[in-house]
Design a protein around this motif. Structure first.
Motif, PDB file in Angstrom:
ATOM      1  N   ARG A  35       0.838  -1.198   0.000  1.00 51.15           N
ATOM      2  CA  ARG A  35       0.000   0.000   0.000  1.00 51.15           C
ATOM      3  C   ARG A  35       0.872   1.246   0.000  1.00 51.15           C
ATOM      4  O   ARG A  35       2.003   1.227   0.477  1.00 51.15           O
ATOM      5  CB  ARG A  35      -0.882   0.038   1.251  1.00 51.15           C
ATOM      6  N   ASN A  36       0.312   2.326  -0.517  1.00 47.31           N
ATOM      7  CA  ASN A  36       0.983   3.615  -0.476  1.00 47.31           C
ATOM      8  C   ASN A  36       0.592   4.349   0.793  1.00 47.31           C
ATOM      9  O   ASN A  36      -0.567   4.322   1.211  1.00 47.31           O
ATOM     10  CB  ASN A  36       0.586   4.464  -1.681  1.00 47.31           C
ATOM     11  N   SER A  37       1.560   5.013   1.405  1.00 49.58           N
ATOM     12  CA  SER A  37       1.280   5.829   2.578  1.00 49.58           C
ATOM     13  C   SER A  37       1.784   7.243   2.323  1.00 49.58           C
ATOM     14  O   SER A  37       2.646   7.467   1.476  1.00 49.58           O
ATOM     15  CB  SER A  37       1.933   5.245   3.827  1.00 49.58           C
ATOM     16  N   TYR A  38       1.242   8.182   3.076  1.00 47.17           N
ATOM     17  CA  TYR A  38       1.565   9.596   2.891  1.00 47.17           C
ATOM     18  C   TYR A  38       1.811  10.250   4.230  1.00 47.17           C
ATOM     19  O   TYR A  38       1.136   9.950   5.212  1.00 47.17           O
ATOM     20  CB  TYR A  38       0.400  10.317   2.187  1.00 47.17           C
ATOM     21  N   ILE A  39       2.772  11.170   4.252  1.00 49.36           N
ATOM     22  CA  ILE A  39       3.035  11.996   5.425  1.00 49.36           C
ATOM     23  C   ILE A  39       2.608  13.409   5.047  1.00 49.36           C
ATOM     24  O   ILE A  39       2.924  13.890   3.953  1.00 49.36           O
ATOM     25  CB  ILE A  39       4.520  11.947   5.829  1.00 49.36           C
ATOM     26  N   VAL A  40       1.898  14.072   5.960  1.00 45.32           N
ATOM     27  CA  VAL A  40       1.403  15.414   5.678  1.00 45.32           C
ATOM     28  C   VAL A  40       2.116  16.433   6.552  1.00 45.32           C
ATOM     29  O   VAL A  40       2.574  16.122   7.655  1.00 45.32           O
ATOM     30  CB  VAL A  40      -0.131  15.497   5.858  1.00 45.32           C
ATOM     31  N   LYS A  41       2.207  17.639   6.055  1.00 49.00           N
ATOM     32  CA  LYS A  41       2.940  18.720   6.718  1.00 49.00           C
ATOM     33  C   LYS A  41       2.380  19.029   8.109  1.00 49.00           C
ATOM     34  O   LYS A  41       3.135  19.264   9.050  1.00 49.00           O
ATOM     35  CB  LYS A  41       2.862  19.968   5.831  1.00 49.00           C
ATOM     36  N   TYR A  48      -0.683   8.385   6.635  1.00 52.73           N
ATOM     37  CA  TYR A  48      -2.039   8.087   6.201  1.00 52.73           C
ATOM     38  C   TYR A  48      -1.987   7.232   4.944  1.00 52.73           C
ATOM     39  O   TYR A  48      -1.110   7.410   4.092  1.00 52.73           O
ATOM     40  CB  TYR A  48      -2.801   9.382   5.886  1.00 52.73           C
ATOM     41  N   PHE A  49      -2.939   6.314   4.815  1.00 54.14           N
ATOM     42  CA  PHE A  49      -3.065   5.523   3.594  1.00 54.14           C
ATOM     43  C   PHE A  49      -3.973   6.259   2.614  1.00 54.14           C
ATOM     44  O   PHE A  49      -4.731   7.153   3.003  1.00 54.14           O
ATOM     45  CB  PHE A  49      -3.636   4.132   3.911  1.00 54.14           C
ATOM     46  N   GLU A  50      -3.926   5.868   1.343  1.00 58.75           N
ATOM     47  CA  GLU A  50      -4.718   6.530   0.303  1.00 58.75           C
ATOM     48  C   GLU A  50      -6.207   6.563   0.636  1.00 58.75           C
ATOM     49  O   GLU A  50      -6.887   7.534   0.330  1.00 58.75           O
ATOM     50  CB  GLU A  50      -4.521   5.841  -1.046  1.00 58.75           C
ATOM     51  N   GLU A  51      -6.712   5.510   1.267  1.00 55.61           N
ATOM     52  CA  GLU A  51      -8.134   5.429   1.579  1.00 55.61           C
ATOM     53  C   GLU A  51      -8.561   6.472   2.609  1.00 55.61           C
ATOM     54  O   GLU A  51      -9.748   6.778   2.739  1.00 55.61           O
ATOM     55  CB  GLU A  51      -8.505   4.039   2.125  1.00 55.61           C
TER      56      GLU A  51
END
Length: 56
Positions: A35-41, A48-51
């Motif tokens: 899965r792809n994950s994201y870090i936010v500023k 967070y995951f895409e979902e």
């Protein structure tokens, strides 16, 4: 799907759970979860995951 990210760096997105508008800082592929994950500023210690995110 590796490297095929839904969101890009510096893109404004919304966290679905809180309706908070945030900026993507980093995208990363988690190999063992596939899965792809994201870090936010605004919350750099949380990923967070895409979902969990939505485009504005």
């Amino acid at each position: 799907m590796k490297g095929n990210y839904k969101f890009t760096k510096n893109e404004l997105v919304k966290i679905l759970a809180t309706n908070e508008q945030v900026t993507v800082v980093k995208a990363k592929y988690i190999t063992n979860m596939k899965r792809n994950s994201y870090i936010v500023k605004e919350h750099p210690a949380t990923f967070y995951f895409e979902e969990e995110l939505e485009k504005l």
